[in-house]
Design a protein around this motif. Sequence first.
Motif, PDB file in Angstrom:
ATOM      1  N   ASP A 180       0.849  -1.194   0.000  1.00 36.54           N
ATOM      2  CA  ASP A 180       0.000   0.000   0.000  1.00 36.54           C
ATOM      3  C   ASP A 180       0.887   1.248   0.000  1.00 36.54           C
ATOM      4  OD1 ASP A 180      -1.712   2.060   0.360  1.00 36.54           O
ATOM      5  OD2 ASP A 180      -2.367   1.480   2.389  1.00 36.54           O
ATOM      6  N   LYS A 181       1.050   1.811  -1.193  1.00 37.94           N
ATOM      7  CA  LYS A 181       1.983   2.939  -1.305  1.00 37.94           C
ATOM      8  C   LYS A 181       1.439   4.223  -0.687  1.00 37.94           C
ATOM      9  CE  LYS A 181       5.002   0.505  -3.633  1.00 37.94           C
ATOM     10  NZ  LYS A 181       5.991  -0.236  -2.862  1.00 37.94           N
ATOM     11  N   THR A 182       0.167   4.201  -0.270  1.00 41.32           N
ATOM     12  CA  THR A 182      -0.353   5.402   0.395  1.00 41.32           C
ATOM     13  C   THR A 182       0.132   5.476   1.837  1.00 41.32           C
ATOM     14  OG1 THR A 182      -2.369   4.331   1.184  1.00 41.32           O
ATOM     15  CG2 THR A 182      -2.486   5.351  -1.000  1.00 41.32           C
ATOM     16  N   PHE A 183       0.645   4.363   2.343  1.00 43.60           N
ATOM     17  CA  PHE A 183       1.214   4.389   3.705  1.00 43.60           C
ATOM     18  C   PHE A 183       2.498   5.219   3.651  1.00 43.60           C
ATOM     19  CE2 PHE A 183       3.836   2.416   7.128  1.00 43.60           C
ATOM     20  CZ  PHE A 183       3.003   2.740   8.194  1.00 43.60           C
ATOM     21  N   PRO A 184       2.620   6.221   4.519  1.00 43.34           N
ATOM     22  CA  PRO A 184       3.665   7.231   4.319  1.00 43.34           C
ATOM     23  C   PRO A 184       5.104   6.773   4.605  1.00 43.34           C
ATOM     24  CG  PRO A 184       2.406   7.699   6.316  1.00 43.34           C
ATOM     25  CD  PRO A 184       1.728   6.551   5.646  1.00 43.34           C
ATOM     26  N   ILE A 185       5.306   5.707   5.360  1.00 43.39           N
ATOM     27  CA  ILE A 185       6.695   5.354   5.693  1.00 43.39           C
ATOM     28  C   ILE A 185       7.206   4.270   4.744  1.00 43.39           C
ATOM     29  CG2 ILE A 185       8.270   4.686   7.569  1.00 43.39           C
ATOM     30  CD1 ILE A 185       5.941   5.285   9.523  1.00 43.39           C
ATOM     31  N   PRO A 186       8.218   4.547   3.947  1.00 40.76           N
ATOM     32  CA  PRO A 186       8.756   3.511   3.048  1.00 40.76           C
ATOM     33  C   PRO A 186       9.474   2.416   3.836  1.00 40.76           C
ATOM     34  CG  PRO A 186       9.939   5.602   2.756  1.00 40.76           C
ATOM     35  CD  PRO A 186       8.922   5.827   3.818  1.00 40.76           C
ATOM     36  N   SER A 187       9.597   1.237   3.217  1.00 38.06           N
ATOM     37  CA  SER A 187      10.143   0.081   3.941  1.00 38.06           C
ATOM     38  C   SER A 187      11.533   0.331   4.514  1.00 38.06           C
ATOM     39  CB  SER A 187      10.218  -1.161   3.066  1.00 38.06           C
ATOM     40  OG  SER A 187       9.443  -1.038   1.952  1.00 38.06           O
ATOM     41  N   GLN A 188      12.383   1.020   3.755  1.00 39.31           N
ATOM     42  CA  GLN A 188      13.752   1.236   4.260  1.00 39.31           C
ATOM     43  C   GLN A 188      13.755   2.020   5.568  1.00 39.31           C
ATOM     44  OE1 GLN A 188      12.465   1.816   1.260  1.00 39.31           O
ATOM     45  NE2 GLN A 188      14.058   2.612  -0.113  1.00 39.31           N
ATOM     46  N   GLU A 189      12.729   2.853   5.736  1.00 41.57           N
ATOM     47  CA  GLU A 189      12.666   3.617   6.990  1.00 41.57           C
ATOM     48  C   GLU A 189      11.946   2.832   8.078  1.00 41.57           C
ATOM     49  OE1 GLU A 189      11.115   7.588   6.465  1.00 41.57           O
ATOM     50  OE2 GLU A 189      12.244   7.754   4.572  1.00 41.57           O
ATOM     51  N   LEU A 190      11.023   1.983   7.628  1.00 41.43           N
ATOM     52  CA  LEU A 190      10.224   1.215   8.592  1.00 41.43           C
ATOM     53  C   LEU A 190      11.093   0.196   9.330  1.00 41.43           C
ATOM     54  CD1 LEU A 190       7.272   1.324   9.375  1.00 41.43           C
ATOM     55  CD2 LEU A 190       6.770  -0.429   7.665  1.00 41.43           C
ATOM     56  N   ASN A 191      12.028  -0.434   8.600  1.00 40.99           N
ATOM     57  CA  ASN A 191      12.878  -1.458   9.216  1.00 40.99           C
ATOM     58  C   ASN A 191      13.625  -0.931  10.448  1.00 40.99           C
ATOM     59  OD1 ASN A 191      12.012  -3.294   7.362  1.00 40.99           O
ATOM     60  ND2 ASN A 191      13.799  -3.124   6.032  1.00 40.99           N
ATOM     61  N   PRO A 192      14.413   0.146  10.330  1.00 41.60           N
ATOM     62  CA  PRO A 192      15.118   0.640  11.522  1.00 41.60           C
ATOM     63  C   PRO A 192      14.172   1.188  12.593  1.00 41.60           C
ATOM     64  CG  PRO A 192      15.526   2.077   9.628  1.00 41.60           C
ATOM     65  CD  PRO A 192      14.806   0.881   9.114  1.00 41.60           C
ATOM     66  N   LEU A 193      13.078   1.763  12.135  1.00 39.91           N
ATOM     67  CA  LEU A 193      12.131   2.341  13.100  1.00 39.91           C
ATOM     68  C   LEU A 193      11.565   1.258  14.024  1.00 39.91           C
ATOM     69  CD1 LEU A 193      10.395   5.088  13.569  1.00 39.91           C
ATOM     70  CD2 LEU A 193       8.614   3.818  12.385  1.00 39.91           C
ATOM     71  N   LEU A 194      11.128   0.125  13.404  1.00 41.74           N
ATOM     72  CA  LEU A 194      10.522  -0.950  14.201  1.00 41.74           C
ATOM     73  C   LEU A 194      11.601  -1.750  14.931  1.00 41.74           C
ATOM     74  CD1 LEU A 194       7.826  -2.166  11.647  1.00 41.74           C
ATOM     75  CD2 LEU A 194       7.528  -0.599  13.565  1.00 41.74           C
ATOM     76  N   GLY A 195      12.742  -1.948  14.278  1.00 36.60           N
ATOM     77  CA  GLY A 195      13.864  -2.652  14.917  1.00 36.60           C
ATOM     78  C   GLY A 195      14.313  -1.928  16.168  1.00 36.60           C
ATOM     79  N   GLY A 196      14.383  -0.616  16.072  1.00 44.23           N
ATOM     80  CA  GLY A 196      14.798   0.196  17.219  1.00 44.23           C
ATOM     81  C   GLY A 196      13.877  -0.036  18.412  1.00 44.23           C
ATOM     82  N   HIS A 197      12.612  -0.213  18.122  1.00 43.64           N
ATOM     83  CA  HIS A 197      11.637  -0.427  19.200  1.00 43.64           C
ATOM     84  C   HIS A 197      11.927  -1.743  19.929  1.00 43.64           C
ATOM     85  CE1 HIS A 197       7.890  -0.005  21.382  1.00 43.64           C
ATOM     86  NE2 HIS A 197       7.573  -1.251  21.047  1.00 43.64           N
ATOM     87  N   ILE A 198      12.273  -2.794  19.179  1.00 41.34           N
ATOM     88  CA  ILE A 198      12.606  -4.091  19.808  1.00 41.34           C
ATOM     89  C   ILE A 198      13.869  -3.929  20.647  1.00 41.34           C
ATOM     90  CG2 ILE A 198      13.355  -6.477  19.378  1.00 41.34           C
ATOM     91  CD1 ILE A 198      11.533  -6.541  16.960  1.00 41.34           C
ATOM     92  N   LEU A 199      14.877  -3.273  20.087  1.00 43.08           N
ATOM     93  CA  LEU A 199      16.147  -3.112  20.814  1.00 43.08           C
ATOM     94  C   LEU A 199      15.950  -2.349  22.130  1.00 43.08           C
ATOM     95  CD1 LEU A 199      18.513  -2.276  17.799  1.00 43.08           C
ATOM     96  CD2 LEU A 199      18.407  -4.415  19.100  1.00 43.08           C
ATOM     97  N   ARG A 200      15.098  -1.361  22.102  1.00 42.09           N
ATOM     98  CA  ARG A 200      14.860  -0.565  23.308  1.00 42.09           C
ATOM     99  C   ARG A 200      14.109  -1.353  24.377  1.00 42.09           C
ATOM    100  NH1 ARG A 200      14.223   3.413  19.613  1.00 42.09           N
ATOM    101  NH2 ARG A 200      11.969   3.103  19.438  1.00 42.09           N
ATOM    102  N   ASN A 201      13.345  -2.363  23.945  1.00 39.51           N
ATOM    103  CA  ASN A 201      12.499  -3.080  24.903  1.00 39.51           C
ATOM    104  C   ASN A 201      12.991  -4.477  25.259  1.00 39.51           C
ATOM    105  OD1 ASN A 201       9.915  -1.419  25.487  1.00 39.51           O
ATOM    106  ND2 ASN A 201      10.398  -1.104  23.320  1.00 39.51           N
ATOM    107  N   THR A 202      14.206  -4.811  24.863  1.00 42.26           N
ATOM    108  CA  THR A 202      14.763  -6.125  25.199  1.00 42.26           C
ATOM    109  C   THR A 202      16.192  -5.931  25.686  1.00 42.26           C
ATOM    110  OG1 THR A 202      15.425  -6.303  22.890  1.00 42.26           O
ATOM    111  CG2 THR A 202      13.434  -7.488  23.520  1.00 42.26           C
ATOM    112  N   GLU A 203      16.757  -7.025  26.194  1.00 44.82           N
ATOM    113  CA  GLU A 203      18.151  -6.935  26.629  1.00 44.82           C
ATOM    114  C   GLU A 203      18.991  -7.993  25.941  1.00 44.82           C
ATOM    115  OE1 GLU A 203      18.789  -6.888  30.870  1.00 44.82           O
ATOM    116  OE2 GLU A 203      17.343  -5.228  31.037  1.00 44.82           O
TER     117      GLU A 203
END
Length: 401
Positions: free
Chosen positions: A113-136
């Motif tokens: 769905d290209k109407t979703f504003p965040i492209p995949s290359q940006e989504l990967n680090p954005l969501l990955g960062g969330h996992i890293l912040r919430n795990t050890e």
Amino acid sequence: MNFDRIMIRYGEMALKGKNKRAFEQKLQRNLISKLKDFRVTRIEKTQGRMYVLLNGADPQEVMQACQQVFGIHSLSFAVKVEKDEEQLKEAVLLAFQDAENASTFKISSKRTDKTFPIPSQELNPLLGGHILRNTEGVTVDVRDPDVDIKVEVRHEGAYITAQVYPGAGGLPVGTTGKSLLMLSGGIDSPVSGYLTMKRGVAIDAIHFHSPPYTSDRAKQKVIELAQELSKFGTNIKIHVIPFTAIQQKIQREMPQGYSMTIMRRMMMRISERVAEQNNILSITTGESLGQVASQTMESMSAINEVTNYPVIRPLVAMDKLEIIDIARKIGTYDISIRPFEDCCTVFVPKAPKTKPNRQKANYYESNVDFTEDIDKALTESYVIDTAQYKHEELEEFDELF
Ligand code: ATP
Ligand code: MG
């Protein structure tokens, strides 16, 4: 947040057009029937995928049931969320936690769905960062991660999956016709039925029963085997053929060395008739080359002469140990090894001919007419619907057999 569905992948099937539609419909119907005892209300179909909506059912139990359904390549727990950054973050964390003992991960996003504003290359680090912040002690490894978390942003919402579970493979049962499985109480024929079903074939079973030489417990074994096999497809009916009179006549009137071959030929003739009456186009057996006297090439040729129906022998090139492995895996082994005689072992001659030939078999049979005996066995045959079957309490002393 919890997983709300199981994603079913069958996409790599090289099926096109009408075939594909029939395949999908059958798979969907087989899943519905398999899951009827769960509170799963719906199976959703999108392009090349299916989703089993859990609707509060135990995810592991539903997963295990789905893993027995043929036609599925792999499965994953999944959650569908709104196309919203916060929901996506929460979902990827859940997916990571589903993968046991994972310490490295990677996020693979795909945005249809290209109407979703965040492209995949940006989504990967954005969501990955969330996992890293919430795990050890967890790190990203894009080359060989313990878990690859897939995020698919589609028009109808976003799907997040992680751990990939293997499916049973094969084709949905019912997509490639029906075969009549000659089901004894042994180890081989149930495995043979399983492998045939794996190729999309629906099964009716036929069993030759010789009371009082074979007990009710022997028949019960066959019913339980058919019930076990039904787990992998639809309910299996058993055509039970009273076989005592024919066996006695063979014992009386045929030379000992050929009684085994002729008995098998009678079974084959009767099986063909039952197949014909039920619009079934082939016969399946558990024969494997070289296992016993009746399974030499010469035997196979002599037995096969009496039918021109295709005889499917999935075990023909397998070793006994390979067969036993499958029997264990599919849950038929413990039933098969219960020590109740089947009709063949009771009547087996001391020295069966291991190299029978067609001419002699024909010659011996030409001296005695079996037509009426075969017709009678067919008239007296009956069908057991294994889904409805309730096991009776059998007399204790039957154990002594
Ligand atoms: P199984 O483990 O399946 O009994 P087996 O190794 O004992 O096989 P045989 O006794 O030679 O082999 O039987 C060969 C095949 O003939 C079986 O796999 C089965 O398909 C069929 N068969 C044998 N006995 C019966 C029976 N009583 N009813 C139906 N089919 C039978
Ligand atoms: Mg046997």
